[in-house]
Motif scaffolding. Structure first.
Motif, PDB file in Angstrom:
ATOM      1  N   TYR A   8      37.188  50.394  44.818  1.00  0.00           N
ATOM      2  CA  TYR A   8      37.903  49.694  43.760  1.00  0.00           C
ATOM      3  C   TYR A   8      38.406  48.343  44.266  1.00  0.00           C
ATOM      4  CZ  TYR A   8      41.657  48.746  40.367  1.00  0.00           C
ATOM      5  OH  TYR A   8      42.483  48.177  39.431  1.00  0.00           O
ATOM      6  N   LYS A   9      38.127  47.288  43.490  1.00  0.00           N
ATOM      7  CA  LYS A   9      38.620  45.961  43.826  1.00  0.00           C
ATOM      8  C   LYS A   9      39.337  45.376  42.622  1.00  0.00           C
ATOM      9  CE  LYS A   9      35.168  44.930  47.374  1.00  0.00           C
ATOM     10  NZ  LYS A   9      34.200  43.931  47.891  1.00  0.00           N
ATOM     11  N   ALA A  10      40.444  44.694  42.890  1.00  0.00           N
ATOM     12  CA  ALA A  10      41.254  44.101  41.818  1.00  0.00           C
ATOM     13  C   ALA A  10      41.521  42.641  42.118  1.00  0.00           C
ATOM     14  CB  ALA A  10      42.556  44.870  41.653  1.00  0.00           C
ATOM     15  N   PRO A  11      40.555  41.762  41.855  1.00  0.00           N
ATOM     16  CA  PRO A  11      40.752  40.330  42.121  1.00  0.00           C
ATOM     17  C   PRO A  11      41.845  39.756  41.219  1.00  0.00           C
ATOM     18  CG  PRO A  11      38.767  40.699  40.828  1.00  0.00           C
ATOM     19  CD  PRO A  11      39.235  42.047  41.259  1.00  0.00           C
ATOM     20  N   THR A  12      42.406  38.628  41.646  1.00  0.00           N
ATOM     21  CA  THR A  12      43.461  37.983  40.865  1.00  0.00           C
ATOM     22  C   THR A  12      43.034  36.639  40.294  1.00  0.00           C
ATOM     23  OG1 THR A  12      44.397  36.981  42.864  1.00  0.00           O
ATOM     24  CG2 THR A  12      45.277  39.128  42.190  1.00  0.00           C
ATOM     25  N   ALA A  17      36.853  37.271  41.585  1.00  0.00           N
ATOM     26  CA  ALA A  17      36.027  38.225  40.839  1.00  0.00           C
ATOM     27  C   ALA A  17      34.543  37.938  41.038  1.00  0.00           C
ATOM     28  CB  ALA A  17      36.387  38.171  39.358  1.00  0.00           C
ATOM     29  N   LEU A  18      34.158  36.661  40.960  1.00  0.00           N
ATOM     30  CA  LEU A  18      32.758  36.297  41.162  1.00  0.00           C
ATOM     31  C   LEU A  18      32.311  36.624  42.577  1.00  0.00           C
ATOM     32  CD1 LEU A  18      32.707  32.849  39.305  1.00  0.00           C
ATOM     33  CD2 LEU A  18      31.655  34.983  38.532  1.00  0.00           C
ATOM     34  N   VAL A  30      31.779  45.519  36.549  1.00  0.00           N
ATOM     35  CA  VAL A  30      33.030  44.898  36.134  1.00  0.00           C
ATOM     36  C   VAL A  30      33.655  45.730  35.025  1.00  0.00           C
ATOM     37  CG1 VAL A  30      34.025  42.891  34.984  1.00  0.00           C
ATOM     38  CG2 VAL A  30      32.335  42.575  36.795  1.00  0.00           C
ATOM     39  N   ILE A  31      34.973  45.926  35.098  1.00  0.00           N
ATOM     40  CA  ILE A  31      35.686  46.650  34.052  1.00  0.00           C
ATOM     41  C   ILE A  31      36.749  45.752  33.454  1.00  0.00           C
ATOM     42  CG2 ILE A  31      37.287  47.720  35.731  1.00  0.00           C
ATOM     43  CD1 ILE A  31      37.361  50.163  33.837  1.00  0.00           C
ATOM     44  N   ALA A  32      36.807  45.713  32.131  1.00  0.00           N
ATOM     45  CA  ALA A  32      37.838  44.950  31.414  1.00  0.00           C
ATOM     46  C   ALA A  32      38.873  45.948  30.911  1.00  0.00           C
ATOM     47  CB  ALA A  32      37.199  44.154  30.285  1.00  0.00           C
ATOM     48  N   GLY A  33      38.844  46.268  29.600  1.00  0.00           N
ATOM     49  CA  GLY A  33      39.774  47.267  29.075  1.00  0.00           C
ATOM     50  C   GLY A  33      39.357  48.689  29.378  1.00  0.00           C
ATOM     51  N   GLY A  34      38.064  48.877  29.646  1.00  0.00           N
ATOM     52  CA  GLY A  34      37.561  50.186  30.039  1.00  0.00           C
ATOM     53  C   GLY A  34      37.247  51.134  28.900  1.00  0.00           C
ATOM     54  N   GLN A  35      37.373  50.674  27.641  1.00  0.00           N
ATOM     55  CA  GLN A  35      37.185  51.575  26.519  1.00  0.00           C
ATOM     56  C   GLN A  35      35.728  51.980  26.314  1.00  0.00           C
ATOM     57  OE1 GLN A  35      40.252  52.630  25.129  1.00  0.00           O
ATOM     58  NE2 GLN A  35      40.628  51.510  27.008  1.00  0.00           N
ATOM     59  N   GLU A  49      29.041  52.033  42.508  1.00  0.00           N
ATOM     60  CA  GLU A  49      29.651  52.282  43.813  1.00  0.00           C
ATOM     61  C   GLU A  49      30.913  51.443  43.999  1.00  0.00           C
ATOM     62  OE1 GLU A  49      26.930  51.925  47.035  1.00  0.00           O
ATOM     63  OE2 GLU A  49      25.412  53.216  46.111  1.00  0.00           O
ATOM     64  N   VAL A  50      30.985  50.317  43.270  1.00  0.00           N
ATOM     65  CA  VAL A  50      32.151  49.436  43.345  1.00  0.00           C
ATOM     66  C   VAL A  50      32.590  49.091  41.928  1.00  0.00           C
ATOM     67  CG1 VAL A  50      33.094  47.262  44.194  1.00  0.00           C
ATOM     68  CG2 VAL A  50      31.308  48.439  45.504  1.00  0.00           C
ATOM     69  N   LEU A  51      33.871  49.270  41.638  1.00  0.00           N
ATOM     70  CA  LEU A  51      34.431  48.912  40.343  1.00  0.00           C
ATOM     71  C   LEU A  51      35.325  47.691  40.532  1.00  0.00           C
ATOM     72  CD1 LEU A  51      34.208  50.110  37.492  1.00  0.00           C
ATOM     73  CD2 LEU A  51      36.418  51.212  37.870  1.00  0.00           C
ATOM     74  N   ILE A  52      35.019  46.625  39.798  1.00  0.00           N
ATOM     75  CA  ILE A  52      35.756  45.365  39.914  1.00  0.00           C
ATOM     76  C   ILE A  52      36.611  45.202  38.668  1.00  0.00           C
ATOM     77  CG2 ILE A  52      35.546  42.871  40.222  1.00  0.00           C
ATOM     78  CD1 ILE A  52      32.653  43.548  41.346  1.00  0.00           C
TER      79      ILE A  52
END
Length: 284
Positions: A8-12, A17-18, A30-35, A49-52
């Motif tokens: 899991y990565k949470a860029p600011t 993010a890029l 890439v995940i935004a709202g996740g809905q 394997e990686v969620l941004i």
């Protein structure tokens, strides 16, 4: 079910993010709202394997008045769109579309850009971007570029956002004074639209001077009904005149067939829904 294990990565920032996307490559998501993403991850139909997570990129949120247009950050929630005074005044159609989406819980989590980037032809926002002639702002390693909504949707879950790029904002020209309506046909509440029609109309003295009409779930992407728009220009805002202008609404469409209705059924109801949407918009 429980999603498969992932980093899991949470860029600011957008740049972070890029960078994270480039590092993860095909293994990242890439995940935004996740809905949309989280349900398919739970069913293990998608196992990155990686969620941004873009949730901490503050620059992707917010609504700003740019004079002739309204810019909406890609991570702006549906509820923020509904609450914004400039959207209510200048983008009535967008407001009416968003207020039909799901329920308050979803609207507080789901994002405008997430929906557009997901590009589900049954999603509501795509039709609004077409009818309002929005421009999508896309960021990549070389900077930002802009793509009109008419060129953004390429097909089923496919957009003009290339590998390594990120949708960062949507820019809508103001449609101040235009009437608008979203006619959404569903079998049960909160369901994806079987067919829906987004219409925004500029009328004066009982005559339609301009109209913009777009479909939800009438093909593998949102569709603009240009023939209907041309037929409506200069038409009286009466039921008979609008019915005649909307008679060919389904021409050239390729709607899906599923448990909610086959393609022929969708084609049969599209002109009816279009007439209702246009008349309601003209009377607004």
């Amino acid at each position: 079910m429980i999603p498969a294990a992932f980093d899991y990565k949470a860029p600011t920032t957008v740049e972070e993010a890029l960078s994270a996307m480039a590092e993860a490559g095909d293994d990242g998501k890439v995940i935004a709202g996740g809905q949309s993403l989280l349900p398919v991850m739970r069913m293990r139909m998608n196992a990155p394997e990686v969620l941004i997570d873009l949730g901490k990129v503050s620059s992707l949120r917010g609504i700003s008045d740019e004079g002739d247009s309204i810019r909406i950050g890609a991570m702006t929630t549906y509820q923020s769109v509904l609450d914004d005074a400039s959207v209510k005044e200048h983008l009535v159609l967008l407001h009416k579309v968003v207020e039909t989406i799901a329920d308050p819980q979803i609207r507080h989590r789901g994002t405008l850009g997430g929906s557009v980037a997901h590009a589900d032809p049954a999603g509501d926002v795509g039709a609004a971007t077409l009818a309002l002639e929005a421009t999508m702002v896309i960021a990549g390693s070389g900077g930002e570029r802009e793509v009109p909504a008419s060129e953004f949707f390429k097909g089923l879950f496919d957009t003009a956002v290339d590998e390594g790029e990120l949708l960062v904002a949507l820019r809508f020209p103001k449609h101040t004074g235009w009437g608008a309506h979203y006619e959404k046909f569903v079998r049960v509440a909160h369901q994806w639209a079987i067919v829906a029609v987004a219409a925004t109309v500029k009328a004066d003295g009982g005559t339609i001077s301009e109209a913009r009409v777009a479909f939800t779930n009438m093909g593998d992407r949102p569709l603009r009904a240009t023939s209907v728009e041309q037929a409506l220009a200069g038409a009286s805002a009466t039921e008979d005149a609008v019915r005649q202008a909307c008679a060919s609404a389904a021409d050239g469409t390729s709607p899906p067939s599923d448990l909610n209705g086959d393609a022929d059924y969708r084609r049969s109801i599209a002109p009816v829904l279009t007439r209702r949407a246009v008349l309601a918009a003209a009377e607004a």
